[in-house]
Design an enzyme around this catalytic site. Structure first.
Site, short mmCIF file in Angstrom:
data_model
loop_
_atom_site.label_atom_id
_atom_site.label_comp_id
_atom_site.label_asym_id
_atom_site.label_seq_id
_atom_site.Cartn_x
_atom_site.Cartn_y
_atom_site.Cartn_z
N ALA A 28 69.27 -44.45 -50.06
CA ALA A 28 68.60 -43.85 -48.91
C ALA A 28 69.30 -44.16 -47.58
O ALA A 28 69.23 -43.38 -46.64
CB ALA A 28 67.15 -44.31 -48.86
N GLN A 105 71.00 -42.14 -55.65
CA GLN A 105 69.56 -42.34 -55.84
C GLN A 105 68.81 -41.36 -54.95
O GLN A 105 67.59 -41.29 -55.00
CB GLN A 105 69.18 -43.76 -55.41
CG GLN A 105 69.76 -44.85 -56.29
CD GLN A 105 69.37 -46.21 -55.74
OE1 GLN A 105 70.02 -46.72 -54.83
NE2 GLN A 105 68.34 -46.80 -56.26
N ASP A 108 67.77 -35.84 -51.54
CA ASP A 108 67.77 -34.93 -50.40
C ASP A 108 68.82 -33.81 -50.47
O ASP A 108 68.83 -32.92 -49.61
CB ASP A 108 67.95 -35.73 -49.09
CG ASP A 108 69.19 -36.63 -49.10
OD1 ASP A 108 70.20 -36.29 -49.74
OD2 ASP A 108 69.14 -37.71 -48.46
N HIS A 125 67.54 -39.70 -59.45
CA HIS A 125 66.10 -39.62 -59.21
C HIS A 125 65.63 -38.21 -58.91
O HIS A 125 64.56 -38.00 -58.34
CB HIS A 125 65.71 -40.57 -58.07
CG HIS A 125 65.95 -42.02 -58.41
ND1 HIS A 125 66.06 -43.01 -57.47
CD2 HIS A 125 66.10 -42.63 -59.60
CE1 HIS A 125 66.27 -44.17 -58.09
NE2 HIS A 125 66.31 -43.96 -59.37
N CYS A 136 54.62 -26.44 -67.99
CA CYS A 136 55.63 -25.52 -68.56
C CYS A 136 57.05 -25.80 -68.03
O CYS A 136 57.99 -25.13 -68.44
CB CYS A 136 55.24 -24.08 -68.27
SG CYS A 136 55.33 -23.65 -66.52
P1 NAD Z 1 66.09 -48.40 -49.87
O1 NAD Z 1 65.17 -47.75 -48.93
O2 NAD Z 1 65.56 -49.38 -50.84
O3 NAD Z 1 67.27 -49.13 -49.08
C1 NAD Z 1 68.05 -48.50 -48.14
C2 NAD Z 1 69.15 -49.48 -47.71
O4 NAD Z 1 69.99 -48.81 -46.80
C3 NAD Z 1 68.62 -50.74 -47.00
O5 NAD Z 1 69.24 -51.88 -47.54
C4 NAD Z 1 69.04 -50.55 -45.53
O6 NAD Z 1 69.39 -51.75 -44.89
C5 NAD Z 1 70.24 -49.67 -45.68
N1 NAD Z 1 70.49 -48.77 -44.56
C6 NAD Z 1 69.59 -48.07 -43.80
N2 NAD Z 1 70.24 -47.33 -42.89
C7 NAD Z 1 71.57 -47.57 -43.07
C8 NAD Z 1 72.74 -47.10 -42.44
N3 NAD Z 1 72.69 -46.24 -41.41
N4 NAD Z 1 73.94 -47.54 -42.88
C9 NAD Z 1 74.02 -48.44 -43.91
N5 NAD Z 1 72.94 -48.93 -44.55
C10 NAD Z 1 71.73 -48.48 -44.14
O7 NAD Z 1 66.86 -47.24 -50.59
P2 NAD Z 1 67.39 -47.12 -52.07
O8 NAD Z 1 68.04 -48.39 -52.47
O9 NAD Z 1 68.12 -45.85 -52.12
O10 NAD Z 1 66.08 -46.96 -52.95
C11 NAD Z 1 65.00 -46.20 -52.54
C12 NAD Z 1 64.56 -45.12 -53.49
O11 NAD Z 1 63.93 -44.17 -52.69
C13 NAD Z 1 65.66 -44.39 -54.16
O12 NAD Z 1 65.36 -44.44 -55.49
C14 NAD Z 1 65.60 -42.95 -53.67
O13 NAD Z 1 65.34 -42.10 -54.76
C15 NAD Z 1 64.43 -42.86 -52.81
N6 NAD Z 1 64.64 -42.36 -51.42
C16 NAD Z 1 65.51 -41.35 -51.19
C17 NAD Z 1 65.67 -40.87 -49.89
C18 NAD Z 1 66.64 -39.75 -49.67
O14 NAD Z 1 66.89 -38.97 -50.57
N7 NAD Z 1 67.23 -39.63 -48.48
C19 NAD Z 1 64.96 -41.43 -48.84
C20 NAD Z 1 64.08 -42.46 -49.11
C21 NAD Z 1 63.94 -42.91 -50.41
#
Ligand code: NAD
Length: 257
Positions: A28, A105, A108, A125, A136
């Protein structure tokens, strides 16, 4: 930029520019600079909502309503989000033939918008731009579900009687078998494995760096906060993906000239 960070960027660029099986793994954090909040940072989604587990979604209309309320809150950010400099920098490396695949993960679709072909984006995901019937399995667009919710249908159902759910994996829901297999094989085979913007806390996605390092991959993490893999990295850069990735791609271009 600190000399120490410049040095790290150069080391990463040198490894990537060797070619080979370079794999990017994103979470994310790569999309926060596109305006989509992450889950675990302060002010992230879990500060406001609790996750609705898959079995609750299937057994309770109240849970389905709660689920779609959270999705609706994210909808305006999601539809206006565009790839940011970090996505574009990864796409730049891919264009140079230096990235074999992206394991993400994220749900979007921004890697595909940055120009990476869908078949090279392994979505562990799912993808939230579409919805799927839990009965369905019919796919419909998120926009259509959004319209129905706006018209007062708080937990829309399919004409077959199944429940409409974002085509993403909820807690307690089975992972997509093909994607996990592909991601595991890519990770095991990686020469450089670069994690961008993930806490590496969500399993089984978070096991991918372990598969990679077990086979000797060069592990890079670009993230703002700590991860359980920080001590196992070859290069750890704590910084913003939108600043660091363009620098890496610039260095790789310079080295390839
Ligand atoms: P997470 O929210 O657990 O962690 C995000 C990480 O990114 C954090 O460690 C944070 O410090 C870091 N971060 C935030 N902004 C940053 C930047 N500008 N540069 C570098 N690092 C940055 O996210 P995750 O580990 O992907 O897990 C969350 C779950 O939520 C995933 O399974 C995903 O499917 C889902 N998710 C997806 C989205 C999306 O598609 N954009 C958004 C939110 C959550």
């Amino acid at each position: 930029m600190e000399n120490n960070i410049k040095e790290k960027i150069l080391r990463v660029a040198r490894e990537i520019s060797k070619g080979g099986n370079n794999v990017v793994f994103t979470g994310a954090g790569i999309s926060t600079e596109s305006g989509i909040p992450d889950f675990r940072s302060k002010g992230g989604i879990w500060d406001k909502y609790r996750p609705v587990y898959f079995d609750e979604f299937m057994s309770s209309k109240a849970a389905r309503t709660e689920y779609w309320k959270m999705k609706e809150e994210l909808y305006p950010d999601l539809i206006k989000a565009k790839p940011n400099p970090a996505h574009m920098a990864v796409a730049g490396l891919h264009k140079m033939g230096l990235i074999e695949a992206i394991i993400t993960q994220n749900i979007d679709g921004l890697h595909q918008d940055s120009g990476i072909p869908s078949e090279q984006v392994i979505e562990l995901h799912g993808n939230t731009r579409r919805a799927r019937c839990t009965g369905c399995q019919k796919i419909i667009s998120l926009d259509e579900v959004h319209r129905r919710i706006e018209q007062g249908d708080s937990a829309p159902e399919c004409e077959c009687g199944g429940y409409l759910k974002s085509d993403t994996i909820s807690f307690g829901q089975a992972m997509p078998v093909d994607e996990v297999e592909k991601a595991t094989a890519l990770s095991r085979n990686a020469d450089v494995f670069m994690v961008i913007g993930s806490t590496l806390l969500v399993h089984p996605a978070a096991e991918m760096p372990a598969y990679a390092t077990k086979n000797g991959a060069f592990l890079v993490i670009v993230n703002l906060s700590e991860t359980p893999y920080d001590d196992a990295t070859d290069v750890l850069i704590q910084g913003k993906a939108g600043q660091i990735l363009p620098e890496i791609t610039r260095e790789v271009r310079r080295l390839k000239c």
